[in-house]
Scaffold this motif. Sequence first.
Motif, PDB file in Angstrom:
ATOM      1  N   LEU A   1       1.214 -11.672   8.827  1.00  0.00           N
ATOM      2  CA  LEU A   1       0.541 -10.773   7.886  1.00  0.00           C
ATOM      3  C   LEU A   1      -0.559 -10.019   8.634  1.00  0.00           C
ATOM      4  O   LEU A   1      -1.402 -10.635   9.289  1.00  0.00           O
ATOM      5  N   VAL A   2      -0.556  -8.685   8.555  1.00  0.00           N
ATOM      6  CA  VAL A   2      -1.606  -7.908   9.228  1.00  0.00           C
ATOM      7  C   VAL A   2      -2.235  -6.910   8.265  1.00  0.00           C
ATOM      8  O   VAL A   2      -1.621  -6.524   7.269  1.00  0.00           O
ATOM      9  N   HIS A   3      -3.478  -6.521   8.580  1.00  0.00           N
ATOM     10  CA  HIS A   3      -4.045  -5.340   7.911  1.00  0.00           C
ATOM     11  C   HIS A   3      -4.198  -4.241   8.950  1.00  0.00           C
ATOM     12  O   HIS A   3      -3.908  -4.469  10.143  1.00  0.00           O
ATOM     13  N   THR A   4      -4.656  -3.065   8.507  1.00  0.00           N
ATOM     14  CA  THR A   4      -4.662  -1.893   9.397  1.00  0.00           C
ATOM     15  C   THR A   4      -6.062  -1.298   9.575  1.00  0.00           C
ATOM     16  O   THR A   4      -6.206  -0.137   9.960  1.00  0.00           O
ATOM     17  N   ALA A   5      -7.095  -2.117   9.298  1.00  0.00           N
ATOM     18  CA  ALA A   5      -8.459  -1.575   9.252  1.00  0.00           C
ATOM     19  C   ALA A   5      -9.236  -1.798  10.538  1.00  0.00           C
ATOM     20  O   ALA A   5      -9.129  -2.852  11.166  1.00  0.00           O
TER      21      ALA A   5
ATOM     22  N   ILE B   1      -0.669  -4.970   5.187  1.00  0.00           N
ATOM     23  CA  ILE B   1      -1.564  -4.541   4.100  1.00  0.00           C
ATOM     24  C   ILE B   1      -2.255  -3.265   4.551  1.00  0.00           C
ATOM     25  O   ILE B   1      -3.123  -3.288   5.430  1.00  0.00           O
ATOM     26  N   ALA B   2      -1.852  -2.133   3.981  1.00  0.00           N
ATOM     27  CA  ALA B   2      -2.451  -0.845   4.342  1.00  0.00           C
ATOM     28  C   ALA B   2      -3.085  -0.254   3.095  1.00  0.00           C
ATOM     29  O   ALA B   2      -2.525   0.627   2.442  1.00  0.00           O
ATOM     30  N   VAL B   3      -4.241  -0.811   2.738  1.00  0.00           N
ATOM     31  CA  VAL B   3      -4.968  -0.349   1.546  1.00  0.00           C
ATOM     32  C   VAL B   3      -6.424  -0.078   1.955  1.00  0.00           C
ATOM     33  O   VAL B   3      -6.811  -0.335   3.096  1.00  0.00           O
ATOM     34  N   ALA B   4      -7.220   0.439   1.030  1.00  0.00           N
ATOM     35  CA  ALA B   4      -8.635   0.710   1.318  1.00  0.00           C
ATOM     36  C   ALA B   4      -9.314  -0.564   1.829  1.00  0.00           C
ATOM     37  O   ALA B   4      -9.030  -1.662   1.333  1.00  0.00           O
TER      38      ALA B   4
ATOM     39  N   GLY C   1       0.845  -1.186   0.000  1.00  0.00           N
ATOM     40  CA  GLY C   1       0.000   0.000   0.000  1.00  0.00           C
ATOM     41  C   GLY C   1       0.883   1.239   0.000  1.00  0.00           C
ATOM     42  O   GLY C   1       2.010   1.208   0.511  1.00  0.00           O
ATOM     43  N   THR C   2       0.357   2.325  -0.588  1.00  0.00           N
ATOM     44  CA  THR C   2       1.159   3.552  -0.698  1.00  0.00           C
ATOM     45  C   THR C   2       0.336   4.789  -0.343  1.00  0.00           C
ATOM     46  O   THR C   2       0.711   5.910  -0.670  1.00  0.00           O
ATOM     47  N   GLY C   3      -0.803   4.574   0.321  1.00  0.00           N
ATOM     48  CA  GLY C   3      -1.704   5.688   0.630  1.00  0.00           C
ATOM     49  C   GLY C   3      -1.348   6.373   1.942  1.00  0.00           C
ATOM     50  O   GLY C   3      -0.211   6.284   2.425  1.00  0.00           O
ATOM     51  N   ASN C   4      -2.344   7.053   2.533  1.00  0.00           N
ATOM     52  CA  ASN C   4      -2.117   7.826   3.759  1.00  0.00           C
ATOM     53  C   ASN C   4      -1.603   6.955   4.905  1.00  0.00           C
ATOM     54  O   ASN C   4      -0.628   7.294   5.559  1.00  0.00           O
ATOM     55  N   VAL C   5      -2.296   5.834   5.138  1.00  0.00           N
ATOM     56  CA  VAL C   5      -1.932   4.988   6.290  1.00  0.00           C
ATOM     57  C   VAL C   5      -0.558   4.366   6.072  1.00  0.00           C
ATOM     58  O   VAL C   5       0.304   4.395   6.954  1.00  0.00           O
ATOM     59  N   ALA C   6      -0.329   3.820   4.871  1.00  0.00           N
ATOM     60  CA  ALA C   6       0.977   3.207   4.568  1.00  0.00           C
ATOM     61  C   ALA C   6       2.096   4.229   4.744  1.00  0.00           C
ATOM     62  O   ALA C   6       3.132   3.947   5.369  1.00  0.00           O
ATOM     63  N   THR C   7       1.892   5.422   4.233  1.00  0.00           N
ATOM     64  CA  THR C   7       2.935   6.453   4.264  1.00  0.00           C
ATOM     65  C   THR C   7       3.290   6.844   5.699  1.00  0.00           C
ATOM     66  O   THR C   7       4.465   6.899   6.069  1.00  0.00           O
ATOM     67  N   ILE C   8       2.268   7.100   6.515  1.00  0.00           N
ATOM     68  CA  ILE C   8       2.543   7.561   7.884  1.00  0.00           C
ATOM     69  C   ILE C   8       3.058   6.423   8.760  1.00  0.00           C
ATOM     70  O   ILE C   8       4.009   6.603   9.527  1.00  0.00           O
TER      71      ILE C   8
ATOM     72  N   LEU D   1      -4.952   9.840   9.624  1.00  0.00           N
ATOM     73  CA  LEU D   1      -3.613   9.967   9.043  1.00  0.00           C
ATOM     74  C   LEU D   1      -3.676  10.522   7.621  1.00  0.00           C
ATOM     75  O   LEU D   1      -4.498  10.095   6.817  1.00  0.00           O
ATOM     76  N   ARG D   2      -2.831  11.477   7.336  1.00  0.00           N
ATOM     77  CA  ARG D   2      -2.736  12.029   5.980  1.00  0.00           C
ATOM     78  C   ARG D   2      -1.267  12.038   5.583  1.00  0.00           C
ATOM     79  O   ARG D   2      -0.419  12.494   6.348  1.00  0.00           O
ATOM     80  N   ALA D   3      -1.006  11.577   4.377  1.00  0.00           N
ATOM     81  CA  ALA D   3       0.379  11.452   3.915  1.00  0.00           C
ATOM     82  C   ALA D   3       1.121  12.787   4.009  1.00  0.00           C
ATOM     83  O   ALA D   3       2.328  12.830   4.232  1.00  0.00           O
ATOM     84  N   SER D   4       0.370  13.898   3.885  1.00  0.00           N
ATOM     85  CA  SER D   4       1.007  15.218   3.836  1.00  0.00           C
ATOM     86  C   SER D   4       1.383  15.778   5.211  1.00  0.00           C
ATOM     87  O   SER D   4       1.998  16.849   5.299  1.00  0.00           O
TER      88      SER D   4
END
Lengths: 250, 250
Positions: free
Chosen positions: B85-89, B64-67, B7-14, B113-116
Motif C-alpha cells: 500500500l502506498v500514498h503519493t504525497a 492512495i492518491a488523494v488530498a 482516488g480520482t483527482g489529478n494525481v490519480a488520473t495522470i 499534474l493536472r487531469a486535463s
Amino acid sequence: MRIVMIGTGNVATILGRKMKAAGHQLVQVVGRTAASTQKLAHQWEANYTTTTTQLDQTADLYIIAVADAAIASVAAGLTLRHKLLVHTAGSVSKEVLKASSDRYGVLYPLQSLRASMEQLPAIPFLVDANREEDIEGLRSFAAGLSGQVGVAGDEQRLKLHVAAVMVSNFTNHLYTLAERYCEAEQADFALLHPLIQQVADRLQYGSPKDAQTGPAIRHDEPTIQKHLELLASHGELQELYAWFTKSIQR
Amino acid sequence: MRIVMIGTGNVATILGRKMKAAGHQLVQVVGRTAASTQKLAHQWEANYTTTTTQLDQTADLYIIAVADAAIASVAAGLTLRHKLLVHTAGSVSKEVLKASSDRYGVLYPLQSLRASMEQLPAIPFLVDANREEDIEGLRSFAAGLSGQVGVAGDEQRLKLHVAAVMVSNFTNHLYTLAERYCEAEQADFALLHPLIQQVADRLQYGSPKDAQTGPAIRHDEPTIQKHLELLASHGELQELYAWFTKSIQR
C-alpha cells in the motif's frame, strides 16, 4: 539592410548572428579590443575597427550593443548624418542618442542572450524611434527577425524590462536557491528539472494565475508549517517561503 | 502489475494513465462519487467501487492518491493482508499507512499534474517502503514509468517537496505577479514567454548559478533605482524586487 554593429558582447554577438541569418549584411564591427572585434568581423565577413573615427558612414543602421552604463559615452564619440542609430537597452532612454544623429531609436531584445548559445532562441523585440517612419522601418526590420514585435516608448519599455527581470533573473535565482538547498541537504536538484520545464511550458496554454498549485493556494496549513520548520536552519529560504505563501494567499 | 487506484483527482488520473501506458493493469478504481469514479474506470477498463468494503483484494499494488489531509482517514478504512500500500504525497510520512498493511510505502511524483493534460509529462519519482524488498520493487516499477527515480525516506522526500514548491509554485507566482503588473501597465505579457522558456531550458546545460544575469548581479545601481521607482505604486512588487536584488547580491 547594411548594418554597423558597435559592441562585441553577448547581445552584439547574438543579434549579429540573427541578422546575418535573416540575410542582412554586417558591414562593420566596432569594438574596444582588436582580437574579439576581429573575430566577430571574420565570422560575419565584415570589416572592423577599434576607433570610431574610422566608422563606415555608408550603412543603413547603426546598433550600439554595449553595457547600459557605456551607451552614452559610446554615443558621444559618434557623429552620423541622417543615419538611423539605435541602442539595445531596456532601461536606457533613447534620448541619450540624440546628439549623435537626427534619427535615433531603440531595438530592445526581450531575451536572455549569451554569446555561447548554439541555437538562436526566439527573440521578441520592442522598437522605438524619434521619427514615425523609423518606428515603422524598425518594426518591419524586427519582424524579419522575430514573430513577436511591439512598439514601446522609453517608459513602456522600462516597464517590460522590470517584468522581464522578475520572470527571468528572479526565477533563475529561485532555481539557484533551490539548487543550493538541495546540495546542502544531499538531495538531487536534477529531479526538479521536469517540473521546472512543465511550469514554463504550460504558459502556452493559459494564464499562470489559473495554474497555481501547492500548499499555499490550498491553504494547507499543516504542510506549510512542516516546510517552515524544515527551513529553520536556512533563514533566507524561510523568509522567502513565508513571503511567497502570504503573497499567493492574498 | 495489477493495481488498485484509490482516488480520482489529478494525481490519480495522470498516474493511472501513465501506468496503463506502461502496460500495467488497473483492476479497480475507488472513489467517493460514482460518476467520476465510473468515468476513470471506464477509461482504464477497470472495475470501480465507492465503498472500501468492496475493495478488490487480489491486486499487487494499492495506491492512495488523494488530498494530503485525507490520506490518513482513507487508510484507516482499509485492511490489506501482505499487500503493498502506498500514498503519493511529498509531505506525509509513510507511517500513516502502517495500521492498514504490513507492507507500506510511498510513490511520490515530483511533477505538477493536472487531469486535463493531453500529453503526459516526464515524471521523476521518489519511492520509499518499510521493507527493503518493496523499496526495490517500487524502484523498478517506477523505473518502468520514468527515467528519473530516487529512493528517499520521509525527511528527504519532505526536503525535495519544499524545493519543488520553490521552483514551481513560487516561480508560477512570479509569472502571475508579472502578468498582473503587465495588465495594469498595458504591457503585453506574452512578449515574455520566450524569455521564460529560455531560463527554464538552459538548466539542461548547466547550473543556474552560472546563468544569473540582470541588474542585480551586475550591481547596476542606476537601473535598480529606476526599477524601484517605477514599482513605487506596486508595493508588493517593490518589496519583492528589493528582496531578490539583495539576495542575488549576497
